[in-house]
Design a protein around this motif. Structure first.
Motif, mmCIF file in Angstrom:
data_model
loop_
_atom_site.group_PDB
_atom_site.id
_atom_site.type_symbol
_atom_site.label_atom_id
_atom_site.label_comp_id
_atom_site.label_asym_id
_atom_site.label_seq_id
_atom_site.Cartn_x
_atom_site.Cartn_y
_atom_site.Cartn_z
ATOM 1 N N GLU A 1 81.215 -87.431 38.456
ATOM 2 C CA GLU A 1 80.754 -87.488 38.280
ATOM 3 C C GLU A 1 79.010 -87.034 38.484
ATOM 4 O O GLU A 1 79.444 -86.110 39.076
ATOM 5 N N GLY A 2 78.029 -87.717 37.450
ATOM 6 C CA GLY A 2 77.020 -86.664 37.742
ATOM 7 C C GLY A 2 76.708 -86.280 35.889
ATOM 8 O O GLY A 2 77.661 -86.271 35.362
ATOM 9 N N ASN A 3 75.768 -85.401 35.763
ATOM 10 C CA ASN A 3 75.120 -84.707 34.515
ATOM 11 C C ASN A 3 75.591 -83.583 35.666
ATOM 12 O O ASN A 3 74.068 -83.363 35.463
ATOM 13 N N GLN A 4 76.031 -82.944 35.198
ATOM 14 C CA GLN A 4 76.547 -81.140 35.168
ATOM 15 C C GLN A 4 75.775 -80.427 34.280
ATOM 16 O O GLN A 4 75.670 -79.337 34.227
ATOM 17 N N PHE A 5 75.056 -81.237 33.021
ATOM 18 C CA PHE A 5 74.851 -79.936 31.744
ATOM 19 C C PHE A 5 72.927 -79.943 32.044
ATOM 20 O O PHE A 5 72.265 -79.936 30.638
ATOM 21 N N ILE B 1 81.618 -86.608 26.910
ATOM 22 C CA ILE B 1 81.004 -87.937 26.460
ATOM 23 C C ILE B 1 80.892 -87.863 27.974
ATOM 24 O O ILE B 1 81.116 -87.695 29.278
ATOM 25 N N GLY B 2 78.820 -87.994 27.702
ATOM 26 C CA GLY B 2 78.709 -89.369 29.189
ATOM 27 C C GLY B 2 78.889 -90.696 29.376
ATOM 28 O O GLY B 2 78.077 -91.333 28.031
ATOM 29 N N LEU B 3 78.736 -91.265 30.203
ATOM 30 C CA LEU B 3 79.349 -92.490 30.357
ATOM 31 C C LEU B 3 79.147 -93.391 31.319
ATOM 32 O O LEU B 3 78.991 -92.623 32.115
ATOM 33 N N PHE C 1 79.261 -91.058 34.107
ATOM 34 C CA PHE C 1 80.763 -90.137 34.096
ATOM 35 C C PHE C 1 80.370 -89.078 33.080
ATOM 36 O O PHE C 1 79.678 -89.506 32.463
ATOM 37 N N ILE C 2 80.241 -87.917 33.351
ATOM 38 C CA ILE C 2 80.581 -86.837 32.200
ATOM 39 C C ILE C 2 82.223 -86.877 32.052
ATOM 40 O O ILE C 2 83.382 -86.672 32.697
ATOM 41 N N SER C 3 83.380 -87.537 30.886
ATOM 42 C CA SER C 3 84.277 -86.526 30.512
ATOM 43 C C SER C 3 84.409 -85.992 29.948
ATOM 44 O O SER C 3 83.800 -85.251 27.908
#
Length: 167
Positions: A56-60, A34-36, A43-45
């Motif tokens: 923190e961040g979008n590693q995808f 989930i991204g928020l 953030f990514i959970s």
């Protein structure tokens, strides 16, 4: 208006594991997250080894396969989701939960039930179980008849496309 991203991905960083998950689930995707955005920071959970993280961040961005389903949510829902993500952070990730979900997907309820009795650890998450737990925090009807320990990323993706198609 705040948004929640449901992220379905094969990152390419774990080729053997991802290939196994994709084959067992008949999907292009091996992981769910989930991204928020919180106070201007994305953030990514996600549930990954060794534990659920809220990072923190979008590693995808460089993933080999990626689908994002973006859902508009209220400020109150975003706050609840962020609190849930922080509370889930550190809960153990379970490869056992992946095996149970995969067995359910490939072999059905009986196989999953047997593996659940032998392998299950209460309170552990796999990636799609964590995602479903998070989404249910603000949309309780999401996959409400499904045991989250038996949901694979592809099932969560298909359910999200159907559930959120009108939002």
């Amino acid at each position: 208006m705040p948004k929640m991203d449901l992220i379905f991905v094969s990152s390419g960083r774990h080729p053997e594991t991802e290939a196994l998950i994709r084959k067992a689930t008949n999907s292009r995707f091996a992981h769910a997250a989930i991204g928020l955005e919180v106070e201007g920071v994305y953030f990514i959970s996600e549930a990954v080894r060794p534990a659920v993280r809220f990072s923190e961040g979008n590693q995808f961005n460089d993933a080999t396969e990626l689908q994002t389903i973006t859902v508009e949510i209220t400020e109150e829902q975003r706050n609840r989701l962020a609190i849930k993500a922080i509370r889930n952070a550190g809960k153990p990730y379970s490869i056992k939960a992946c095996a149970i979900g995969g067995a359910h997907n490939v072999l059905g309820d009986m196989a999953a039930e047997v593996l659940d009795q032998v392998l299950s650890d209460e309170g552990d998450f796999d990636c799609s179980g964590h995602m479903v737990d998070m989404v249910r925090e603000i949309f309780p009807a999401f996959m409400d008849c499904e045991d989250q320990s038996r949901i694979v990323p592809e099932a969560a993706r298909v359910a999200a496309m159907e559930f959120f198609k009108e939002t």
